[in-house]
Design a protein around this motif. Sequence first.
Motif, PDB file in Angstrom:
ATOM      1  N   VAL A   8       7.350  -3.426  60.879  1.00  0.00           N
ATOM      2  CA  VAL A   8       6.212  -2.540  61.111  1.00  0.00           C
ATOM      3  C   VAL A   8       6.563  -1.379  62.034  1.00  0.00           C
ATOM      4  N   LEU A   9       7.188  -1.663  63.172  1.00  0.00           N
ATOM      5  CA  LEU A   9       7.486  -0.592  64.122  1.00  0.00           C
ATOM      6  C   LEU A   9       8.469   0.419  63.553  1.00  0.00           C
ATOM      7  N   LYS A  10       9.443  -0.070  62.809  1.00  0.00           N
ATOM      8  CA  LYS A  10      10.435   0.821  62.192  1.00  0.00           C
ATOM      9  C   LYS A  10       9.760   1.757  61.190  1.00  0.00           C
ATOM     10  N   ARG A  11       8.863   1.194  60.386  1.00  0.00           N
ATOM     11  CA  ARG A  11       8.149   1.992  59.378  1.00  0.00           C
ATOM     12  C   ARG A  11       7.215   2.996  60.048  1.00  0.00           C
ATOM     13  N   CYS A  12       6.520   2.577  61.096  1.00  0.00           N
ATOM     14  CA  CYS A  12       5.630   3.479  61.832  1.00  0.00           C
ATOM     15  C   CYS A  12       6.419   4.643  62.424  1.00  0.00           C
ATOM     16  N   ARG A  13       7.598   4.322  62.938  1.00  0.00           N
ATOM     17  CA  ARG A  13       8.443   5.356  63.534  1.00  0.00           C
ATOM     18  C   ARG A  13       8.859   6.382  62.470  1.00  0.00           C
ATOM     19  N   SER A  14       9.257   5.907  61.295  1.00  0.00           N
ATOM     20  CA  SER A  14       9.720   6.817  60.242  1.00  0.00           C
ATOM     21  C   SER A  14       8.575   7.668  59.678  1.00  0.00           C
ATOM     22  N   LYS A  27       4.478  -1.322  71.122  1.00  0.00           N
ATOM     23  CA  LYS A  27       4.966   0.058  71.206  1.00  0.00           C
ATOM     24  C   LYS A  27       6.475   0.030  71.047  1.00  0.00           C
ATOM     25  N   SER A  28       7.005   0.990  70.338  1.00  0.00           N
ATOM     26  CA  SER A  28       8.448   1.085  70.174  1.00  0.00           C
ATOM     27  C   SER A  28       9.011   2.028  71.228  1.00  0.00           C
ATOM     28  N   ARG A  29      10.091   1.616  71.878  1.00  0.00           N
ATOM     29  CA  ARG A  29      10.717   2.471  72.882  1.00  0.00           C
ATOM     30  C   ARG A  29      11.669   3.471  72.239  1.00  0.00           C
ATOM     31  N   ARG A  30      12.064   3.188  71.025  1.00  0.00           N
ATOM     32  CA  ARG A  30      12.984   4.087  70.328  1.00  0.00           C
ATOM     33  C   ARG A  30      12.248   5.318  69.824  1.00  0.00           C
ATOM     34  N   ARG A  31      12.963   6.385  69.713  1.00  0.00           N
ATOM     35  CA  ARG A  31      12.417   7.623  69.157  1.00  0.00           C
ATOM     36  C   ARG A  31      13.197   7.969  67.898  1.00  0.00           C
ATOM     37  N   LEU A  32      12.491   8.497  66.941  1.00  0.00           N
ATOM     38  CA  LEU A  32      13.137   8.924  65.702  1.00  0.00           C
ATOM     39  C   LEU A  32      13.750  10.297  65.948  1.00  0.00           C
ATOM     40  N   THR A  33      15.048  10.419  65.783  1.00  0.00           N
ATOM     41  CA  THR A  33      15.702  11.701  66.034  1.00  0.00           C
ATOM     42  C   THR A  33      16.106  12.343  64.718  1.00  0.00           C
ATOM     43  N   ARG A  34      15.392  13.398  64.393  1.00  0.00           N
ATOM     44  CA  ARG A  34      15.735  14.191  63.209  1.00  0.00           C
ATOM     45  C   ARG A  34      16.026  15.606  63.706  1.00  0.00           C
ATOM     46  N   THR A  35      17.236  15.844  64.112  1.00  0.00           N
ATOM     47  CA  THR A  35      17.568  17.135  64.693  1.00  0.00           C
ATOM     48  C   THR A  35      17.751  18.193  63.610  1.00  0.00           C
ATOM     49  N   VAL A  39      11.540  19.606  56.887  1.00  0.00           N
ATOM     50  CA  VAL A  39      10.924  18.784  55.834  1.00  0.00           C
ATOM     51  C   VAL A  39      10.290  19.713  54.816  1.00  0.00           C
ATOM     52  N   SER A  40      10.587  19.480  53.545  1.00  0.00           N
ATOM     53  CA  SER A  40      10.028  20.307  52.473  1.00  0.00           C
ATOM     54  C   SER A  40       8.552  19.984  52.269  1.00  0.00           C
ATOM     55  N   GLU A  41       7.895  20.801  51.472  1.00  0.00           N
ATOM     56  CA  GLU A  41       6.483  20.580  51.161  1.00  0.00           C
ATOM     57  C   GLU A  41       6.312  19.247  50.432  1.00  0.00           C
ATOM     58  N   TYR A  42       7.220  18.978  49.491  1.00  0.00           N
ATOM     59  CA  TYR A  42       7.191  17.702  48.763  1.00  0.00           C
ATOM     60  C   TYR A  42       7.373  16.530  49.731  1.00  0.00           C
ATOM     61  N   GLY A  43       8.271  16.703  50.711  1.00  0.00           N
ATOM     62  CA  GLY A  43       8.513  15.652  51.701  1.00  0.00           C
ATOM     63  C   GLY A  43       7.279  15.347  52.516  1.00  0.00           C
ATOM     64  N   LEU A  44       6.531  16.383  52.896  1.00  0.00           N
ATOM     65  CA  LEU A  44       5.280  16.180  53.648  1.00  0.00           C
ATOM     66  C   LEU A  44       4.247  15.434  52.804  1.00  0.00           C
ATOM     67  N   GLN A  45       4.127  15.845  51.535  1.00  0.00           N
ATOM     68  CA  GLN A  45       3.164  15.195  50.632  1.00  0.00           C
ATOM     69  C   GLN A  45       3.519  13.728  50.422  1.00  0.00           C
ATOM     70  N   LEU A  46       4.811  13.466  50.213  1.00  0.00           N
ATOM     71  CA  LEU A  46       5.275  12.095  49.988  1.00  0.00           C
ATOM     72  C   LEU A  46       5.030  11.236  51.221  1.00  0.00           C
ATOM     73  N   ARG A  47       5.267  11.798  52.419  1.00  0.00           N
ATOM     74  CA  ARG A  47       5.057  11.046  53.653  1.00  0.00           C
ATOM     75  C   ARG A  47       3.588  10.646  53.819  1.00  0.00           C
ATOM     76  N   GLU A  48       2.660  11.552  53.473  1.00  0.00           N
ATOM     77  CA  GLU A  48       1.230  11.235  53.578  1.00  0.00           C
ATOM     78  C   GLU A  48       0.854  10.110  52.623  1.00  0.00           C
ATOM     79  N   LYS A  49       1.415  10.148  51.407  1.00  0.00           N
ATOM     80  CA  LYS A  49       1.136   9.076  50.440  1.00  0.00           C
ATOM     81  C   LYS A  49       1.692   7.746  50.952  1.00  0.00           C
TER      82      LYS A  49
END
Length: 197
Positions: A8-14, A27-35, A39-49
């Motif tokens: 659950v925490l891993k999925r919430c983080r992603s 609460k997860s102490r780790r932070r997702l690092t995407r330097t 994110v493309s428009e398709y990526g945003l739409q897919l993430r919401e779904k």
Amino acid sequence: MAIDRTPVLKRCRSLGMEPMYLGVNKKSRRRLTRTNRKVSEYGLQLREKQKAKFIYGVQEKPFRNLYEKAERMPGVVGENLMLLLEERLDNIIFRMGFARTRREARQVVSHRHVLVNGKVVNIPSYRVSAGDKIEIKEKSKSLQRFKDIVEANGQVTVPAWLSASSESLSGEVLQLPLREQIDVPVNETLIVELYSK
């Protein structure tokens, strides 16, 4: 039946969301690092779904079927989709405070602990209607599991469109919710854009 066993925490983080929307108090102490990753428009739409599917515990095919049903309903498609997700019996059990998480609510329903208008319903995706009376079976009320749930969910606030009693483990759907009453961090317009391509 497909089961999502993602941590659950891993999925919430992603997905960039808080675990509290799932009823998880960790609460997860780790932070997702995407330097410097755009994110493309398709990526945003897919993430919401994916976010909506993960929060409500729905797999791809049932989610697609709900979307098609929402398209046929009068009104705004995105709002209809959110209302259909919110009307699921496992979600109602979670919202009333008879389960700590939606996954636990799904299990409570499928293990035949729930009565809807006096009849046993063991289908988590069952759609409730306004005026439906929902309660935990009399035989199940004495189980230690439900005593623990009531103790853990003592401070949970029940939405205005539901009424619930933690003493009698029963409640009623007063009315179907409006989109403003659904406090889920999902932008449903992006989901509609994704499916309408």
